[in-house]
Design a protein around this motif. Structure first.
Motif, PDB file in Angstrom:
ATOM      1  N   UNK A 104       0.833  -1.201   0.000  1.00  0.00           N
ATOM      2  CA  UNK A 104       0.000   0.000   0.000  1.00  0.00           C
ATOM      3  C   UNK A 104       0.867   1.250   0.000  1.00  0.00           C
ATOM      4  N   UNK A 105       0.283   2.335  -0.500  1.00  0.00           N
ATOM      5  CA  UNK A 105       0.989   3.618  -0.555  1.00  0.00           C
ATOM      6  C   UNK A 105       1.312   4.136   0.831  1.00  0.00           C
ATOM      7  N   UNK A 106       0.407   3.867   1.805  1.00  0.00           N
ATOM      8  CA  UNK A 106       0.611   4.330   3.172  1.00  0.00           C
ATOM      9  C   UNK A 106      -0.325   3.552   4.092  1.00  0.00           C
ATOM     10  N   UNK A 107      -0.005   3.544   5.374  1.00  0.00           N
ATOM     11  CA  UNK A 107      -0.822   2.855   6.371  1.00  0.00           C
ATOM     12  C   UNK A 107      -0.917   3.736   7.607  1.00  0.00           C
TER      13      UNK A 107
ATOM     14  N   UNK B 217      -1.493  -9.505 -10.932  1.00  0.00           N
ATOM     15  CA  UNK B 217      -1.452  -8.368 -10.007  1.00  0.00           C
ATOM     16  C   UNK B 217      -2.723  -7.532 -10.148  1.00  0.00           C
ATOM     17  N   UNK B 218      -3.229  -7.056  -9.009  1.00  0.00           N
ATOM     18  CA  UNK B 218      -4.397  -6.180  -8.953  1.00  0.00           C
ATOM     19  C   UNK B 218      -3.989  -4.885  -8.262  1.00  0.00           C
ATOM     20  N   UNK B 219      -4.313  -3.768  -8.887  1.00  0.00           N
ATOM     21  CA  UNK B 219      -3.921  -2.476  -8.299  1.00  0.00           C
ATOM     22  C   UNK B 219      -5.144  -1.566  -8.182  1.00  0.00           C
ATOM     23  N   UNK B 220      -5.406  -1.128  -6.969  1.00  0.00           N
ATOM     24  CA  UNK B 220      -6.474  -0.158  -6.682  1.00  0.00           C
ATOM     25  C   UNK B 220      -5.846   1.219  -6.555  1.00  0.00           C
ATOM     26  N   UNK B 221      -6.389   2.176  -7.313  1.00  0.00           N
ATOM     27  CA  UNK B 221      -5.928   3.567  -7.256  1.00  0.00           C
ATOM     28  C   UNK B 221      -7.084   4.440  -6.799  1.00  0.00           C
ATOM     29  N   UNK B 222      -6.949   5.032  -5.628  1.00  0.00           N
ATOM     30  CA  UNK B 222      -8.003   5.924  -5.132  1.00  0.00           C
ATOM     31  C   UNK B 222      -8.008   7.233  -5.915  1.00  0.00           C
ATOM     32  N   UNK B 223      -9.183   7.737  -6.206  1.00  0.00           N
ATOM     33  CA  UNK B 223      -9.333   9.070  -6.802  1.00  0.00           C
ATOM     34  C   UNK B 223     -10.119   9.970  -5.850  1.00  0.00           C
ATOM     35  N   UNK B 224     -11.275   9.457  -5.363  1.00  0.00           N
ATOM     36  CA  UNK B 224     -12.060  10.245  -4.416  1.00  0.00           C
ATOM     37  C   UNK B 224     -12.900   9.312  -3.543  1.00  0.00           C
TER      38      UNK B 224
ATOM     39  N   UNK C 278      -2.131   0.967  12.980  1.00  0.00           N
ATOM     40  CA  UNK C 278      -2.110  -0.488  12.804  1.00  0.00           C
ATOM     41  C   UNK C 278      -3.173  -0.984  11.837  1.00  0.00           C
ATOM     42  N   UNK C 279      -3.772  -0.101  11.072  1.00  0.00           N
ATOM     43  CA  UNK C 279      -4.827  -0.502  10.126  1.00  0.00           C
ATOM     44  C   UNK C 279      -4.167  -0.952   8.816  1.00  0.00           C
ATOM     45  N   UNK C 280      -3.642  -2.169   8.861  1.00  0.00           N
ATOM     46  CA  UNK C 280      -2.747  -2.677   7.828  1.00  0.00           C
ATOM     47  C   UNK C 280      -3.479  -2.965   6.518  1.00  0.00           C
ATOM     48  N   UNK C 281      -2.707  -2.999   5.440  1.00  0.00           N
ATOM     49  CA  UNK C 281      -3.269  -3.255   4.117  1.00  0.00           C
ATOM     50  C   UNK C 281      -3.740  -4.697   3.976  1.00  0.00           C
TER      51      UNK C 281
ATOM     52  N   UNK D 260     -14.752  -6.861   9.749  1.00  0.00           N
ATOM     53  CA  UNK D 260     -14.486  -6.013  10.908  1.00  0.00           C
ATOM     54  C   UNK D 260     -13.076  -5.426  10.909  1.00  0.00           C
ATOM     55  N   UNK D 261     -12.189  -5.918  10.061  1.00  0.00           N
ATOM     56  CA  UNK D 261     -10.833  -5.368   9.971  1.00  0.00           C
ATOM     57  C   UNK D 261     -10.697  -4.579   8.672  1.00  0.00           C
ATOM     58  N   UNK D 262      -9.807  -3.587   8.658  1.00  0.00           N
ATOM     59  CA  UNK D 262      -9.766  -2.682   7.512  1.00  0.00           C
ATOM     60  C   UNK D 262      -8.434  -1.952   7.435  1.00  0.00           C
ATOM     61  N   UNK D 263      -8.129  -1.535   6.222  1.00  0.00           N
ATOM     62  CA  UNK D 263      -6.968  -0.687   5.962  1.00  0.00           C
ATOM     63  C   UNK D 263      -7.393   0.771   6.012  1.00  0.00           C
ATOM     64  N   UNK D 264      -6.539   1.619   6.586  1.00  0.00           N
ATOM     65  CA  UNK D 264      -6.733   3.068   6.541  1.00  0.00           C
ATOM     66  C   UNK D 264      -5.461   3.702   6.005  1.00  0.00           C
ATOM     67  N   UNK D 265      -5.598   4.533   4.999  1.00  0.00           N
ATOM     68  CA  UNK D 265      -4.452   5.250   4.439  1.00  0.00           C
ATOM     69  C   UNK D 265      -4.122   6.467   5.302  1.00  0.00           C
ATOM     70  N   UNK D 266      -2.898   6.916   5.234  1.00  0.00           N
ATOM     71  CA  UNK D 266      -2.494   8.095   6.002  1.00  0.00           C
ATOM     72  C   UNK D 266      -3.223   9.339   5.527  1.00  0.00           C
ATOM     73  N   UNK D 267      -3.530   9.370   4.235  1.00  0.00           N
ATOM     74  CA  UNK D 267      -4.223  10.515   3.658  1.00  0.00           C
ATOM     75  C   UNK D 267      -5.342  10.016   2.751  1.00  0.00           C
ATOM     76  N   UNK D 268      -6.348  10.857   2.555  1.00  0.00           N
ATOM     77  CA  UNK D 268      -7.418  10.539   1.619  1.00  0.00           C
ATOM     78  C   UNK D 268      -7.252  11.446   0.404  1.00  0.00           C
ATOM     79  N   UNK D 269      -6.462  10.952  -0.557  1.00  0.00           N
ATOM     80  CA  UNK D 269      -6.236  11.727  -1.778  1.00  0.00           C
ATOM     81  C   UNK D 269      -5.961  10.770  -2.928  1.00  0.00           C
ATOM     82  N   UNK D 270      -5.683  11.325  -4.084  1.00  0.00           N
ATOM     83  CA  UNK D 270      -5.500  10.491  -5.273  1.00  0.00           C
ATOM     84  C   UNK D 270      -4.095   9.910  -5.404  1.00  0.00           C
ATOM     85  N   UNK D 271      -3.316  10.007  -4.345  1.00  0.00           N
ATOM     86  CA  UNK D 271      -1.984   9.401  -4.334  1.00  0.00           C
ATOM     87  C   UNK D 271      -1.982   8.047  -3.623  1.00  0.00           C
TER      88      UNK D 271
END
Length: 577
Positions: A356-359, A462-469, A362-365, A374-385
């Protein structure tokens, strides 16, 4: 510089996959639980700054060959023409804070009735134009109702069932439909929970709470083949074992007989657990469907989603809800001849390596591929990066992808307008050259549990998820689930299968020998060798403590193994007295 032939082919493939991706969503042949609707944010705990979506207690009815779904505290309701694609309706008139455990009934395609005032003191609402939502109210008031269920028989006699208690039984009153739905003086007490006899009615996760009594709630009446099937939920909405049972009668007022194959709607294993407090509706082609509440219960106990399952009545009149592989892709209600059938697409992403781009903290990818809602990943930022990449380790043919967002400190409440998700999912065979699998880059809708069937399946590693919004404060995902077909072999038949019924006959310890290539197992059971209507999906482990049996019932058991390549043959059925 001239492009190589292989490069040109890759560009053509990418363009074709983009075209098919843009056509996805409205004409898919399959669906996947939990269903993908724009769930409303709860307001129960806004004073504590606790934000979460919740969809529960679905009352789904057919009206003039279309469908309406009423959901607790949703500030409106949903409409569909096919039971698969739903659009939210903002009615002209509605409950200020939404309905609570609503009842709904279609009377001869002339009037649609609803009841569900959160106070418990309510009139029956009615309209002949639910798309407009110009609801009117009958003058008569029904007092102290929780979890109402309205039913009008073929002879025009109306009934109101209700109850939500760990003490009191379900009850019913006759209503005078010709006189403002005036309730009768007499109240008929029907039945209550008997956790000492019916193991599945015991409280707690996996029915493990020995101190508190289970809750009986969520009545719903279905008439089929001249019989009356009164459904009810137990033992508690926040648990993985939340399900629906049924009692059957020749009369709307009873006496009712407990169905021997209870619980009829039960989904304690897998990604989206729970199948209780639901409704049963006849869909396209005469196929019945049962809608139920699935638990999330991370931010708060009442954090839930909605699932739907094909439902049947066998030759002996037993109602049963098919939750087998219940959160994998199944054929949609409108697919004639296959409606509700398991598509056979397996999970390619389970416990595969993730980057993942960031974590955040402890909300691991890897939480996105552990099949735990009940478990989930959280990115450090919510943006398109922000991005996530899964290595499937071996190439697989991808047919569909489900992206389940999670609410981590979302700070949203009520029915918020203008929410939308945008993202891109690509695939690659070598980690260098990528083709588009899912394109939501121009999406304008709120898709918290987005499921997309690829127009053209793609073989990738390989599967890649890219957040936009993402419309929430934080970017959080509980499940990035990749479905398709691996290129290897399905597991062999399970060996050393045994069922040990305990001294407490409500319980059984089930065990089997682990299969080296298995992701998981389906334990199946029922009241006859040809009635294995219940199933429990177990990942990884080779034991299951089943605590949902009835004391005086004989059962039959089998088990099968599965992996990303398919499902094994089932073991010989074992009879347990």
């Amino acid at each position: 510089m001239k492009k190589s032939l292989s490069g040109i082919i890759q560009l053509i493939v990418a363009a074709l996959s983009l075209t098919t991706a843009q056509a996805q969503g409205t004409h898919m042949s399959t669906y996947c639980n939990p269903i993908n609707i724009d769930y409303t944010y709860a307001v129960y705990d806004a004073h504590k700054d606790i934000s979460y979506r919740s969809g529960a207690d679905p009352a789904v009815v057919e009206f003039r060959n279309e469908y309406y779904m009423f959901v607790t505290r949703s500030m409106g309701y949903w409409h569909s023409t096919d039971l698969q694609n739903w659009s939210f309706i903002h009615p002209e008139k509605w409950y200020f804070q939404g309905s609570n455990a609503p009842a709904a009934f279609n009377y001869k395609d002339s009037v649609l009735y609803v009841a569900g005032d959160p106070s418990g003191s309510m009139s029956v609402l009615y309209t002949d134009n639910p798309k407009k939502g110009d609801w009117k109210a009958t003058p008569s008031i029904l007092w102290d109702l929780q979890d109402p269920a309205l039913f009008i028989d073929d002879d025009g006699q109306a009934y109101m069932y209700w109850g939500s208690s760990n003490t009191y039984p379900l009850r019913v009153k006759k209503l005078d439909k010709e006189h403002r739905f005036k309730p009768s003086e007499e109240t008929v007490e029907l039945f209550k929970l008997h956790g000492d006899q019916h193991g599945w009615e015991r409280f707690g996760e996996n029915h493990a709470d020995t101190a508190l009594a289970g809750y009986m709630e969520g009545a719903w009446m279905t008439k089929h083949g001249g019989k009356y099937y009164l459904q009810y939920a137990a033992p508690g909405t926040e648990f993985n074992v939340y399900g629906d049972g049924v009692y059957v009668s020749d009369s709307p007022l009873g006496p009712f007989t407990y169905a021997p194959n209870n619980p009829v709607s039960y989904k304690p294993g897998g990604f989206a657990n729970g199948a209780g407090h639901g409704s049963t509706v006849e869909g396209p082609g005469g196929q019945y469907w049962h809608f139920g509440s699935a638990t999330v219960s991370v931010n708060m106990n009442w954090e839930r989603r909605i699932s739907m399952f094909p439902t049947h009545f066998d030759k002996d009149g037993l109602m049963h809800v098919n939750t087998y592989f219940g959160d994998y892709p199944h054929f949609a209600p409108a697919i004639a001849g296959r409606e509700g059938a398991f598509a056979g697409w397996m999970l390619l992403s389970y416990k595969k390596p993730v980057k993942a781009s960031s974590v955040l903290q402890d909300f691991r990818a890897d939480h996105m591929v552990d099949e735990n809602i009940k478990t989930f990943w959280v990115a450090e930022n919510n943006n398109d990066q922000q991005w996530v990449e899964i290595d499937l380790q071996k190439p697989g043919r991808v047919h569909a992808i489900q992206l389940n967002y999670h609410d981590y400190k979302s700070d949203l409440y009520g029915k918020v307008h203008g929410l939308y998700h945008r993202y891109l999912i690509t695939g690659s065979t070598d980690g260098k050259n990528w083709v588009t699998l899912v394109d939501r880059s121009d999406n304008h809708t709120d898709v918290p549990n987005d499921y997309v069937e690829l127009g053209t399946p793609q073989t990738v590693r390989y599967i890649r998820f890219q957040n936009i919004h993402a419309p929430t404060t934080n970017l959080a995902v509980s499940g990035l689930r990749v479905f398709g077909q691996g290129q290897g072999k399905a597991p062999q038949k399970v060996r050393s299968f045994s069922v040990n019924r305990r001294t407490d006959r409500r319980d059984a310890m089930i065990s089997w020998e682990k299969q080296p290539d298995a992701q998981g197992y389906n334990v199946l059971w029922g009241i006859a060798p040809d009635k294995l209507y219940s199933s429990w999906l177990v990942y990884g482990d080779n034991t299951l403590e089943l605590k949902s049996l009835s004391v005086d019932q004989t059962y039959y058991f089998s088990v099968e193994a599965f992996n990303e390549n398919g499902v094994s043959a089932r073991t010989k059925v074992v009879k347990v007295e």
